[in-house]
Design a protein around this motif. Sequence first.
Motif, mmCIF file in Angstrom:
data_model
loop_
_atom_site.group_PDB
_atom_site.id
_atom_site.type_symbol
_atom_site.label_atom_id
_atom_site.label_comp_id
_atom_site.label_asym_id
_atom_site.label_seq_id
_atom_site.Cartn_x
_atom_site.Cartn_y
_atom_site.Cartn_z
ATOM 1 N N UNK A 23 0.823 -1.207 0.000
ATOM 2 C CA UNK A 23 0.000 0.000 0.000
ATOM 3 C C UNK A 23 0.861 1.262 0.000
ATOM 4 N N UNK A 24 1.977 1.215 0.701
ATOM 5 C CA UNK A 24 2.894 2.357 0.711
ATOM 6 C C UNK A 24 3.459 2.600 -0.677
ATOM 7 N N UNK A 25 3.847 1.522 -1.370
ATOM 8 C CA UNK A 25 4.370 1.648 -2.730
ATOM 9 C C UNK A 25 3.311 2.226 -3.665
ATOM 10 N N UNK A 26 2.078 1.731 -3.542
ATOM 11 C CA UNK A 26 0.986 2.230 -4.378
ATOM 12 C C UNK A 26 0.736 3.715 -4.145
ATOM 13 N N UNK A 27 0.902 4.148 -2.900
ATOM 14 C CA UNK A 27 0.683 5.549 -2.548
ATOM 15 C C UNK A 27 1.903 6.414 -2.844
ATOM 16 N N UNK A 28 3.031 5.771 -3.174
ATOM 17 C CA UNK A 28 4.248 6.526 -3.456
ATOM 18 C C UNK A 28 4.901 7.092 -2.204
ATOM 19 N N UNK A 29 4.690 6.430 -1.085
ATOM 20 C CA UNK A 29 5.242 6.897 0.190
ATOM 21 C C UNK A 29 6.290 5.900 0.668
ATOM 22 N N UNK A 30 7.479 6.413 1.010
ATOM 23 C CA UNK A 30 8.560 5.544 1.461
ATOM 24 C C UNK A 30 8.740 5.577 2.977
ATOM 25 N N UNK A 31 8.235 6.602 3.612
ATOM 26 C CA UNK A 31 8.397 6.754 5.053
ATOM 27 C C UNK A 31 7.243 6.043 5.760
ATOM 28 N N UNK A 32 7.558 4.925 6.397
ATOM 29 C CA UNK A 32 6.518 4.103 7.031
ATOM 30 C C UNK A 32 5.804 4.865 8.144
ATOM 31 N N UNK A 33 6.556 5.630 8.921
ATOM 32 C CA UNK A 33 5.962 6.395 10.008
ATOM 33 C C UNK A 33 4.947 7.403 9.466
ATOM 34 N N UNK A 34 5.306 8.103 8.396
ATOM 35 C CA UNK A 34 4.403 9.088 7.791
ATOM 36 C C UNK A 34 3.157 8.410 7.246
ATOM 37 N N UNK A 35 3.353 7.261 6.606
ATOM 38 C CA UNK A 35 2.219 6.526 6.033
ATOM 39 C C UNK A 35 1.260 6.068 7.135
ATOM 40 N N UNK A 36 1.788 5.416 8.170
ATOM 41 C CA UNK A 36 0.939 4.903 9.249
ATOM 42 C C UNK A 36 0.245 6.033 10.006
ATOM 43 N N UNK A 37 0.949 7.149 10.211
ATOM 44 C CA UNK A 37 0.351 8.293 10.894
ATOM 45 C C UNK A 37 -0.813 8.844 10.066
ATOM 46 N N UNK A 38 -0.598 9.013 8.773
ATOM 47 C CA UNK A 38 -1.646 9.537 7.885
ATOM 48 C C UNK A 38 -2.853 8.611 7.866
ATOM 49 N N UNK A 39 -2.604 7.316 7.774
ATOM 50 C CA UNK A 39 -3.711 6.358 7.752
ATOM 51 C C UNK A 39 -4.444 6.340 9.089
ATOM 52 N N UNK A 40 -3.724 6.438 10.194
ATOM 53 C CA UNK A 40 -4.355 6.410 11.514
ATOM 54 C C UNK A 40 -5.201 7.672 11.747
ATOM 55 N N UNK A 41 -4.715 8.811 11.272
ATOM 56 C CA UNK A 41 -5.420 10.070 11.515
ATOM 57 C C UNK A 41 -6.553 10.323 10.512
ATOM 58 N N UNK A 42 -6.312 10.017 9.249
ATOM 59 C CA UNK A 42 -7.291 10.351 8.200
ATOM 60 C C UNK A 42 -8.028 9.146 7.640
ATOM 61 N N UNK A 43 -7.439 7.981 7.749
ATOM 62 C CA UNK A 43 -8.102 6.770 7.277
ATOM 63 C C UNK A 43 -7.886 6.433 5.818
ATOM 64 N N UNK A 44 -7.343 7.352 5.045
ATOM 65 C CA UNK A 44 -7.102 7.058 3.633
ATOM 66 C C UNK A 44 -6.061 8.020 3.053
ATOM 67 N N UNK A 45 -5.465 7.600 1.972
ATOM 68 C CA UNK A 45 -4.521 8.429 1.236
ATOM 69 C C UNK A 45 -4.937 8.359 -0.227
ATOM 70 N N UNK A 46 -5.021 9.497 -0.857
ATOM 71 C CA UNK A 46 -5.371 9.533 -2.280
ATOM 72 C C UNK A 46 -4.119 9.900 -3.064
ATOM 73 N N UNK A 47 -3.813 9.080 -4.051
ATOM 74 C CA UNK A 47 -2.677 9.367 -4.924
ATOM 75 C C UNK A 47 -3.223 9.651 -6.307
ATOM 76 N N UNK A 48 -2.848 10.788 -6.863
ATOM 77 C CA UNK A 48 -3.329 11.187 -8.177
ATOM 78 C C UNK A 48 -2.212 11.010 -9.192
ATOM 79 N N UNK A 49 -2.538 10.356 -10.278
ATOM 80 C CA UNK A 49 -1.584 10.144 -11.365
ATOM 81 C C UNK A 49 -1.670 11.336 -12.325
ATOM 82 N N UNK A 50 -0.601 12.105 -12.406
ATOM 83 C CA UNK A 50 -0.582 13.292 -13.242
ATOM 84 C C UNK A 50 0.062 13.045 -14.607
#
Length: 109
Positions: A23-50
Motif C-alpha cells: 500500500x505504501x508503494x501504491x501511494x508513493x510513500x517511502x516513510x513508514x511512520x508518515x504513512x501509518x500516521x496519515x492512515x491512523x489520523x485520516x483513514x485514507x490516502x489519495x494518490x493522483x496520477x498526473x
Amino acid sequence: MRERNVQIKFFLSPKEAEFIEKKMQEAGIRNKSAYLRKMALDGYIIRIDFTELQKFIDALSRIGNNLNQIAKVANTYGEVSMPVVHEFEAEAMKILYQAEKSIKWLYGK
C-alpha cells in the motif's frame, strides 16, 4: 527536540506487514511512520496520477517553442512559409486533442 514524541507500538503478521508495504508503494510513500500516521489520523490516502497532465504540459511547451521559431523566422525574413504555418497548425490541433483527452480524464468522463 522532537515535535512528535509519543511512540505507539503494535504488532502485525508477516502478511499484514507485506500488505502495508504494498500500500505504501501504491501511494508513493517511502516513510513508514508518515504513512501509518496519515492512515491512523485520516483513514485514507489519495494518490493522483498526473501522467496525462504532464503530457499536456509537455505538448504546450512544444507549441510555445514552435511559435517562437515561427516568430523568429517572420522577424528575420519578414514572412513565414505556408508549410511551416500548416505544420504548426497540425501540432496545435494535436495539443487541443490532448487537452480535451486530459480534461475528460481528470473529470472521469
